[in-house]
Design a protein around this motif. Structure first.
Motif, mmCIF file in Angstrom:
data_model
loop_
_atom_site.group_PDB
_atom_site.id
_atom_site.type_symbol
_atom_site.label_atom_id
_atom_site.label_comp_id
_atom_site.label_asym_id
_atom_site.label_seq_id
_atom_site.Cartn_x
_atom_site.Cartn_y
_atom_site.Cartn_z
ATOM 1 N N VAL A 292 0.983 -1.252 -0.018
ATOM 2 C CA VAL A 292 0.125 -0.035 -0.014
ATOM 3 C C VAL A 292 0.951 1.271 -0.160
ATOM 4 N N LEU A 293 1.815 1.423 0.953
ATOM 5 C CA LEU A 293 2.948 2.506 0.998
ATOM 6 C C LEU A 293 3.529 2.592 -0.273
ATOM 7 N N ALA A 294 4.078 1.480 -1.242
ATOM 8 C CA ALA A 294 4.606 1.571 -2.368
ATOM 9 C C ALA A 294 3.797 2.403 -3.353
ATOM 10 N N LYS A 295 2.343 2.051 -3.414
ATOM 11 C CA LYS A 295 1.509 2.745 -4.217
ATOM 12 C C LYS A 295 1.363 3.939 -3.902
ATOM 13 N N LEU A 296 1.151 4.271 -2.778
ATOM 14 C CA LEU A 296 0.786 5.834 -2.121
ATOM 15 C C LEU A 296 2.006 6.659 -2.729
ATOM 16 N N VAL A 297 3.365 6.162 -2.370
ATOM 17 C CA VAL A 297 4.545 6.931 -2.688
ATOM 18 C C VAL A 297 4.553 7.362 -4.167
ATOM 19 N N THR A 298 4.178 6.584 -4.934
ATOM 20 C CA THR A 298 4.075 6.778 -6.531
ATOM 21 C C THR A 298 3.063 7.557 -6.685
ATOM 22 N N ARG A 299 1.593 7.576 -6.151
ATOM 23 C CA ARG A 299 0.756 8.212 -6.660
ATOM 24 C C ARG A 299 0.487 9.827 -6.045
ATOM 25 N N ILE A 300 0.965 9.926 -4.719
ATOM 26 C CA ILE A 300 0.896 11.163 -4.155
ATOM 27 C C ILE A 300 1.984 12.125 -4.464
ATOM 28 N N GLU A 301 1.871 13.123 -4.811
ATOM 29 C CA GLU A 301 2.774 14.169 -5.254
ATOM 30 C C GLU A 301 3.252 15.136 -4.197
ATOM 31 N N SER A 302 2.266 15.408 -3.306
ATOM 32 C CA SER A 302 2.481 16.293 -2.276
ATOM 33 C C SER A 302 3.438 15.759 -1.343
ATOM 34 N N ASP A 303 4.517 16.430 -0.956
ATOM 35 C CA ASP A 303 5.335 15.886 0.174
ATOM 36 C C ASP A 303 4.589 16.108 1.729
ATOM 37 N N LYS A 304 3.966 17.395 1.587
ATOM 38 C CA LYS A 304 3.262 17.572 2.772
ATOM 39 C C LYS A 304 2.213 16.390 3.139
ATOM 40 N N VAL A 305 1.101 16.072 2.241
ATOM 41 C CA VAL A 305 0.323 14.995 2.266
ATOM 42 C C VAL A 305 0.825 13.760 2.735
ATOM 43 N N MET A 306 2.193 13.404 2.014
ATOM 44 C CA MET A 306 2.611 12.014 2.275
ATOM 45 C C MET A 306 3.496 12.206 3.879
ATOM 46 N N THR A 307 3.943 13.346 4.129
ATOM 47 C CA THR A 307 4.423 13.493 5.479
ATOM 48 C C THR A 307 3.416 12.951 6.625
ATOM 49 N N VAL A 308 2.287 13.688 6.379
ATOM 50 C CA VAL A 308 1.079 13.371 7.195
ATOM 51 C C VAL A 308 0.869 11.762 7.441
ATOM 52 N N LEU A 309 1.036 11.393 6.071
ATOM 53 C CA LEU A 309 0.441 9.979 6.008
ATOM 54 C C LEU A 309 1.398 8.924 6.857
#
Length: 417
Positions: free
Chosen positions: A221-238
């Protein structure tokens, strides 16, 4: 004039940051990793120094209410720190697995075995009140078998050998050793039943299920999210929410919260520019602000006076220190030599793997929290962590003085390009 709790808390944080980073800068100029100075700064604020010089001031600045607030902030810092350590655990690019396996086995196995002997002999002096003897013995042995990955990485950079085969070997071995150590600690906590969870069997089964789900489901799941989410801020929160969520989950299972944060970190995708940027940002705030709060709490729980009041306590500390140093040096270096590493590099590896630093402090704190060690045992483990970390850099410089470390010796290269 009455001082509000928030004012006293902010004063305490300011004092901790000032003293810790000042000591870190002093020791950096002396060729030591700054984190060692920050640990020393924490000791200066505790009963060992401030408590002796100005006990009333120390009691006012670090009142029970302030300590409670500092502990919460420090625990958050440790959760993020353990998450980052999990992110740094690399096993996917190891080529000479036999060499790494030998170093991990020897570097942890011999100190662990010797630690069992020391713990059996000194259990009446170092064990916590009511602690299961088996739990104390295994915990104390584990504490002596630790190598601190983050401090080791800083020492390698200072020595300018982080990109050599020796540097790669030591970092990889320390990272895998950290994983083994946290797994062992999990088994100890589950086996002793001190964490307040359910039955031992139930907790063990749930822990295994969590590990399996993490690496079969969460990792993908994390591997897919890292490739699909472009915002560093959103990824940091997740990622932060995930680390905190896992910490809460393992705490509810009857394990320590830090184990969950570390486990979640191991599931984060490697070689991702987004994750690397996020890790760098989180590491900055955590190392500069939150970890010094933890060091201060360690210092407030450490009293060197417990050793000074009894010569036998000093002799016990020196004995534990010698055992920790020699068994780590012989275990890691000897195993590497038997696995084919050239003699001088094997000696250097043994010196590097002796660095215990922050990781031993975290594990010692967990042992004190659950009553596996008493205040004297905790103080000895803290001092062992400080001394073994302090001698690593100078000893390496001494071993490197006569022979320059080769840039990339093929005979023990362990990572691919």
């Amino acid at each position: 004039m009455a001082v509000e709790p928030i004012t006293r808390f902010l004063l305490a944080v300011g004092a901790i940051l000032l003293v810790s980073h000042f000591c870190g800068e002093v020791l950096r100029r002396l060729g030591q990793p700054p984190v060692l100075g920050e640990i020393v700064g924490g000791l200066l604020l505790g009963p060992s120094v401030l408590g002796l010089i100005w006990p009333a001031g120390g009691a006012w600045l670090f009142s029970p209410e302030v300590l409670s607030s500092l502990d919460k902030a420090a625990q958050l810092g440790l959760v993020v720190f353990m998450f980052l350590l999990g992110c740094e655990l690399r096993t996917d690019r190891i080529e000479r697995k036999s060499l790494v396996g030998a170093v991990v086995l020897g570097g942890m196995g011999l100190p662990f075995a010797a630690g069992i002997g020391v713990a059996f002999a000194a259990s009446s002096v170092l064990a916590g009140d009511g602690a299961p003897k088996a739990g104390f013995v295994l915990f104390f042995a584990l504490a002596l078998a630790i190598t601190a990955l983050p401090v080791l990485a800083r020492i390698l950079v200072d020595l300018k050998i982080e990109r050599t085969g020796l540097g790669a070997l030591s970092l990889t071995s320390a990272a895998i050793g950290d994983g083994v150590a946290w797994l062992t600690l999990t088994l100890i906590l589950v086996g002793t039943g001190l964490t307040g969870g359910g039955s031992i069997v139930t907790t063990a089964i749930l822990a295994v299920v969590l590990v399996v789900v993490t690496h079969l489901v969460v990792r993908r799941v994390l591997a897919k999210l890292v490739t699909r989410i472009e915002s560093d801020k959103v990824m940091t929160v997740l990622l932060l929410v995930g680390a905190i969520g896992f910490a809460v989950l393992t705490q509810m299972l009857g394990l320590h919260a830090l184990l969950g944060a570390f486990l979640f970190g191991t599931a984060v995708p490697r070689d991702s520019p987004v994750v690397e940027r996020i890790s760098e940002q989180l590491r900055g705030f955590t190392v500069v602000v939150l970890l010094p709060l933890f060091f201060a709490l360690v210092g407030l729980s450490t009293s060197i006076g417990l050793l000074g009041s009894d010569l036998s306590h000093w002799l016990l500390f020196l004995g534990v220190l010698v055992v920790a140093q020699l068994t780590k040096f012989i275990g890691a270096g000897g195993a590497a030599r038997l696995a084919g590493l050239p003699g001088r590099q094997a000696f250097q590896l043994g010196a590097l793997m002796n660095c215990r630093g922050v990781t031993e402090l975290v594990i010692a704190t967990i042992g004190l929290k659950y009553g596996l060690v008493n205040q004297l045992g905790f103080t000895i483990l803290v001092l062992v962590a400080v001394v073994t970390t302090a001698v690593t850099g100078p000893l390496m410089r001494l071993l490197m003085r006569r022979e320059k470390v080769p840039a990339k010796p093929e005979v023990f290269e362990i990572v691919g390009n």
